[in-house]
Design a protein around this motif. Structure first.
Motif, mmCIF file in Angstrom:
data_model
loop_
_atom_site.group_PDB
_atom_site.id
_atom_site.type_symbol
_atom_site.label_atom_id
_atom_site.label_comp_id
_atom_site.label_asym_id
_atom_site.label_seq_id
_atom_site.Cartn_x
_atom_site.Cartn_y
_atom_site.Cartn_z
ATOM 1 N N PRO A 1 2.881 -5.151 4.453
ATOM 2 C CA PRO A 1 2.999 -3.786 3.966
ATOM 3 C C PRO A 1 1.629 -3.154 3.653
ATOM 4 O O PRO A 1 1.439 -1.984 3.905
ATOM 5 C CB PRO A 1 3.862 -3.889 2.714
ATOM 6 C CG PRO A 1 4.408 -5.297 2.666
ATOM 7 C CD PRO A 1 3.647 -6.097 3.659
ATOM 8 N N ARG A 2 0.699 -3.942 3.090
ATOM 9 C CA ARG A 2 -0.610 -3.377 2.765
ATOM 10 C C ARG A 2 -1.377 -3.012 4.028
ATOM 11 O O ARG A 2 -2.079 -2.006 4.043
ATOM 12 C CB ARG A 2 -1.420 -4.355 1.926
ATOM 13 C CG ARG A 2 -0.826 -4.532 0.532
ATOM 14 C CD ARG A 2 -1.757 -5.270 -0.327
ATOM 15 N NE ARG A 2 -2.277 -4.293 -1.282
ATOM 16 C CZ ARG A 2 -3.164 -4.538 -2.184
ATOM 17 N NH1 ARG A 2 -3.695 -5.724 -2.256
ATOM 18 N NH2 ARG A 2 -3.553 -3.613 -3.020
ATOM 19 N N LEU A 3 -1.274 -3.827 5.061
ATOM 20 C CA LEU A 3 -1.953 -3.540 6.312
ATOM 21 C C LEU A 3 -1.387 -2.264 6.930
ATOM 22 O O LEU A 3 -2.136 -1.402 7.382
ATOM 23 C CB LEU A 3 -1.820 -4.723 7.277
ATOM 24 C CG LEU A 3 -2.483 -4.545 8.640
ATOM 25 C CD1 LEU A 3 -3.977 -4.320 8.479
ATOM 26 C CD2 LEU A 3 -2.208 -5.754 9.510
ATOM 27 N N GLU A 4 -0.084 -2.125 6.919
ATOM 28 C CA GLU A 4 0.547 -0.912 7.456
ATOM 29 C C GLU A 4 0.126 0.314 6.659
ATOM 30 O O GLU A 4 -0.160 1.368 7.216
ATOM 31 C CB GLU A 4 2.078 -1.060 7.449
ATOM 32 C CG GLU A 4 2.613 -2.050 8.446
ATOM 33 C CD GLU A 4 2.209 -1.697 9.868
ATOM 34 O OE1 GLU A 4 2.280 -0.514 10.244
ATOM 35 O OE2 GLU A 4 1.808 -2.612 10.606
ATOM 36 N N SER A 6 -2.649 0.705 4.942
ATOM 37 C CA SER A 6 -4.062 0.952 5.249
ATOM 38 C C SER A 6 -4.216 1.669 6.592
ATOM 39 O O SER A 6 -5.018 2.588 6.726
ATOM 40 C CB SER A 6 -4.846 -0.358 5.257
ATOM 41 O OG SER A 6 -4.889 -0.906 3.968
ATOM 42 N N LYS A 7 -3.442 1.223 7.579
ATOM 43 C CA LYS A 7 -3.485 1.876 8.890
ATOM 44 C C LYS A 7 -3.023 3.327 8.783
ATOM 45 O O LYS A 7 -3.601 4.220 9.387
ATOM 46 C CB LYS A 7 -2.616 1.120 9.903
ATOM 47 C CG LYS A 7 -3.200 -0.173 10.365
ATOM 48 C CD LYS A 7 -2.273 -0.851 11.367
ATOM 49 C CE LYS A 7 -2.818 -2.181 11.832
ATOM 50 N NZ LYS A 7 -1.926 -2.845 12.786
ATOM 51 N N TRP A 8 -1.940 3.537 8.013
ATOM 52 C CA TRP A 8 -1.417 4.901 7.823
ATOM 53 C C TRP A 8 -2.470 5.774 7.142
ATOM 54 O O TRP A 8 -2.699 6.910 7.554
ATOM 55 C CB TRP A 8 -0.131 4.844 6.998
ATOM 56 C CG TRP A 8 0.441 6.209 6.743
ATOM 57 C CD1 TRP A 8 1.233 6.930 7.578
ATOM 58 C CD2 TRP A 8 0.236 7.015 5.584
ATOM 59 N NE1 TRP A 8 1.542 8.146 7.023
ATOM 60 C CE2 TRP A 8 0.936 8.228 5.782
ATOM 61 C CE3 TRP A 8 -0.463 6.836 4.406
ATOM 62 C CZ2 TRP A 8 0.948 9.244 4.846
ATOM 63 C CZ3 TRP A 8 -0.441 7.858 3.461
ATOM 64 C CH2 TRP A 8 0.261 9.045 3.692
ATOM 65 N N ARG A 9 -3.129 5.269 6.105
ATOM 66 C CA ARG A 9 -4.176 6.027 5.402
ATOM 67 C C ARG A 9 -5.347 6.338 6.331
ATOM 68 O O ARG A 9 -5.887 7.433 6.315
ATOM 69 C CB ARG A 9 -4.659 5.279 4.170
ATOM 70 C CG ARG A 9 -3.685 5.350 3.034
ATOM 71 C CD ARG A 9 -4.232 4.677 1.807
ATOM 72 N NE ARG A 9 -3.231 4.698 0.769
ATOM 73 C CZ ARG A 9 -3.488 4.686 -0.506
ATOM 74 N NH1 ARG A 9 -4.734 4.643 -0.921
ATOM 75 N NH2 ARG A 9 -2.513 4.709 -1.376
ATOM 76 N N ALA A 10 -5.749 5.357 7.116
ATOM 77 C CA ALA A 10 -6.852 5.566 8.052
ATOM 78 C C ALA A 10 -6.491 6.644 9.078
ATOM 79 O O ALA A 10 -7.305 7.525 9.395
ATOM 80 C CB ALA A 10 -7.221 4.263 8.750
#
Length: 180
Positions: A1-4, A6-10
């Motif tokens: 979930p954190r990786l997803e 982070s990708k969404w924020r980026a």
């Protein structure tokens, strides 16, 4: 979930940068406004006796090493032998300075829905040659037809060529001869 997340924020930040960056919405709005100022400066240049000079304002400046920077650029053609403002004569640079001020005033009047406000010309035509002073006197007289123009100058000849309702000399104020 954190990786997803982070990708969404980026991805979101990348979209925000695209929308608000050098080519984004803000730049498009600024480009339109600068286009209006450019058109107004060219109109004022024609009225000031230099219809061959052209001024273009853009929302970015090219770097010497390549690329662009987010800064307003003033491009001048018809003066300076291809070197624009820097290569223009002192009189041409002064006319350019004057018309940029007048153009910004024109845009401000349009934005506020006002017209004919008082115009203060404080030593605005210094550095002009004889032809430039003549054009300046003619323009100040034209402007004075529909607004109050306060011309402050040390050039007595220029002051004499501008039609006036009232003339005041600083020396008169010192000796008390400005009785109402």
């Amino acid at each position: 979930p954190r990786l997803e997340e982070s990708k969404w924020r980026a991805a979101t930040l990348a979209e925000v940068e695209r929308a608000l960056g050098l080519r984004g919405v803000r730049a498009q709005v600024l480009a339109r406004a600068l286009s209006g100022v450019s058109a107004a400066t060219c109109s004022w240049l024609a009225r000031l006796g230099k219809p061959g000079l052209r001024i273009e304002l853009t929302p970015e400046t090219e770097r010497k090493g390549g690329g662009v920077v987010d800064a307003i650029s003033v491009r001048v053609s018809g003066a300076g032998g291809g070197y624009g403002y820097r290569g223009a004569s002192a009189g041409e640079r002064r006319r350019i300075d004057v018309v940029l001020l007048l153009a910004l005033g024109t845009i401000a009047e349009a934005a506020t829905g006002t017209s004919g406000s008082t115009l203060f010309l404080d030593e605005l035509f210094d550095g002009l040659d004889a032809e430039g002073r003549e054009d300046a006197a003619r323009l100040a007289g034209e402007l004075g037809r529909d607004r109050c123009v306060v011309l402050i100058t040390h050039d007595a000849e220029l002051a004499k060529r501008v039609p006036a309702v009232r003339r005041l000399r600083f020396a008169d104020a010192l000796d008390g001869s400005l009785a109402p």
